[in-house]
Design a protein around this motif. Structure first.
Motif, mmCIF file in Angstrom:
data_model
loop_
_atom_site.group_PDB
_atom_site.id
_atom_site.type_symbol
_atom_site.label_atom_id
_atom_site.label_comp_id
_atom_site.label_asym_id
_atom_site.label_seq_id
_atom_site.Cartn_x
_atom_site.Cartn_y
_atom_site.Cartn_z
ATOM 1 N N UNK A 1 32.518 49.577 51.024
ATOM 2 C CA UNK A 1 33.782 49.824 50.327
ATOM 3 C C UNK A 1 34.914 49.041 50.995
ATOM 4 N N UNK A 2 34.956 49.056 52.328
ATOM 5 C CA UNK A 2 35.987 48.301 53.056
ATOM 6 C C UNK A 2 35.894 46.810 52.748
ATOM 7 N N UNK A 3 34.691 46.263 52.771
ATOM 8 C CA UNK A 3 34.483 44.846 52.478
ATOM 9 C C UNK A 3 34.944 44.517 51.055
ATOM 10 N N UNK A 4 34.524 45.317 50.107
ATOM 11 C CA UNK A 4 34.911 45.062 48.716
ATOM 12 C C UNK A 4 36.416 45.180 48.530
ATOM 13 N N UNK A 5 37.030 46.121 49.212
ATOM 14 C CA UNK A 5 38.488 46.296 49.109
ATOM 15 C C UNK A 5 39.236 45.078 49.647
#
Length: 51
Positions: free
Chosen positions: A20-24
């Motif tokens: 989720x952090x990477x995609x954000x």
């Protein structure tokens, strides 16, 4: 440019949060599609996501 990534392995707990952090950071939008029919209950689904 539109890109699609298909993840077919279990991503749980810490790895889920890292994804989720990477995609954000890298995407201006993204979506998850989950097949709830594969999970017996809502509690199981939440436990899967929360790790």
């Amino acid at each position: 440019m539109l890109k699609m990534i298909n993840i077919s392995e279990d991503v749980r707990g810490k790895q889920y949060k890292q994804l989720i952090d990477l995609l954000s950071r890298e995407c201006n939008r993204f979506a998850f599609v989950e097949n709830r029919q594969l999970m017996a209950s809502e509690e199981e689904r939440l436990a899967y996501v929360e790790g």
